[in-house]
Scaffold this active site. Structure first.
Site, PDB file in Angstrom:
ATOM      1  N   CYS A 113       0.824  -1.211   0.000  1.00  0.00           N
ATOM      2  CA  CYS A 113       0.000   0.000   0.000  1.00  0.00           C
ATOM      3  C   CYS A 113       0.865   1.271   0.000  1.00  0.00           C
ATOM      4  CB  CYS A 113      -0.986  -0.011   1.163  1.00  0.00           C
ATOM      5  SG  CYS A 113      -2.375   1.122   0.917  1.00  0.00           S
ATOM      6  N   HIS A 221      -3.511  -5.157   0.399  1.00  0.00           N
ATOM      7  CA  HIS A 221      -3.002  -5.532   1.723  1.00  0.00           C
ATOM      8  C   HIS A 221      -2.960  -7.054   1.864  1.00  0.00           C
ATOM      9  CE1 HIS A 221      -2.757  -1.680   4.003  1.00  0.00           C
ATOM     10  NE2 HIS A 221      -3.551  -1.273   3.019  1.00  0.00           N
ATOM     11  N   GLU A 223      -1.234  -8.770   3.885  1.00  0.00           N
ATOM     12  CA  GLU A 223      -0.974  -9.224   5.255  1.00  0.00           C
ATOM     13  C   GLU A 223      -2.235  -9.756   5.942  1.00  0.00           C
ATOM     14  OE1 GLU A 223      -1.785  -4.748   5.858  1.00  0.00           O
ATOM     15  OE2 GLU A 223      -1.128  -6.120   4.278  1.00  0.00           O
TER      16      GLU A 223
END
Length: 276
Positions: A113, A221, A223
């Site tokens: 990001c 994202h 993660e």
């Protein structure tokens, strides 16, 4: 066995709107520890506390995280406006030269990001202050309401270059991703290869051409639930492989057109890629 040390770029934050802190999302640490297989350590990203030289000698790789403040437009030759939002000049002062040094040394990093945008700016690129205001573009921002699951839900496809690094990593030319960003790439920096795009043309996946090491970055994202997601998992696994190589003293030769030069080998390919 000693795990590679991954420096997680921290963000400045006011706890209870009063107490200054450096913060990092738990999801980042979980992905680095449990998917990449590395030791996650939060970096207080401020030149008053750390230097780029110290970081390069202390870590085997870097996770360039997302963050609410944006890269200051003066870093790419533009004047700030209200649309550019908030800034973190201390983070700019560390991450931008850190990216350039890692590219030169072959030291691995993974951009997410804001980190994706930092990689582009560090190599001379520019950013749009607000993607959703552009003709024909979608709203890529986080939904204002809902649970964490709803905010990080898969919302749009990303088309990857046939035969490119991300295609070979994911085993698919189209994958579904979340989207939680307002800004995006306007002009690509020198050597930045746009390897994946959203349906509206917004760049979503990049790497640095002819860099000797792992230089992958994504606008979404990964993660979030990285260990369970068939797109996120191989990305963090490949990053972990690159960090282990750096810890072992293996220094890749310049040739990022081959996937293995960016830490992307056949062993990192997912068993069940998330096709559309």
């Amino acid at each position: 066995m000693v795990r590679p040390k991954v420096g997680i770029i921290g963000n400045s934050y006011l706890m209870n709107d009063q107490y200054p802190t450096h913060a990092g999302g738990t999801m980042n640490s979980d992905a680095v520890a449990n998917v990449s297989g590395c030791l996650p350590l939060l970096i207080p990203t401020d030149p008053r506390y750390v230097s780029v030289e110290e970081l390069l000698e202390s870590f085997d790789g870097f996770l360039l995280t997302g963050g609410r403040p944006n890269v200051h437009p003066e870093e790419y030759g533009e004047d700030p406006t209200e649309a550019h939002g908030d800034f973190d000049r201390a983070r700019d002062a560390i991450t931008l030269p850190l990216v350039r040094a890692c590219v030169e040394r072959g030291q691995p990093f993974l951009g997410i990001c804001r980190g994706f945008q930092e990689v582009n700016v560090a190599l001379g690129g520019t950013l749009y202050p607000e993607i959703r205001d552009l003709p024909g573009r979608s709203n890529h921002r986080m939904p204002p309401d809902g649970t964490i699951e709803e905010k990080f839900a898969l919302r749009h496809p990303v088309t990857l270059t046939e035969g490119g690094l991300f295609h070979q990593l994911f085993g698919a030319t189209e994958v579904m991703t979340n989207t939680l960003h307002g800004q995006g790439i306007k002009t690509a920096g020198a050597r930045i290869v746009i390897d994946g795009q959203a349906q509206d043309g917004t760049p979503e996946a990049i790497y640095v051409k002819d860099a000797p090491g792992f230089t992958l970055a994504v606008q979404w994202h990964p993660e979030y639930r990285a260990g369970e997601d068939p797109v996120s998992r191989p990305l963090f696994e490949a990053f972990g492989t690159a960090a282990r190589s750096w810890l072992a003293g293996v220094r890749p030769a310049p040739c990022s057109s081959r996937p293995e030069a960016a830490g992307v080998g056949s062993e990192a390919l997912p068993r069940a890629p998330r096709y559309l």
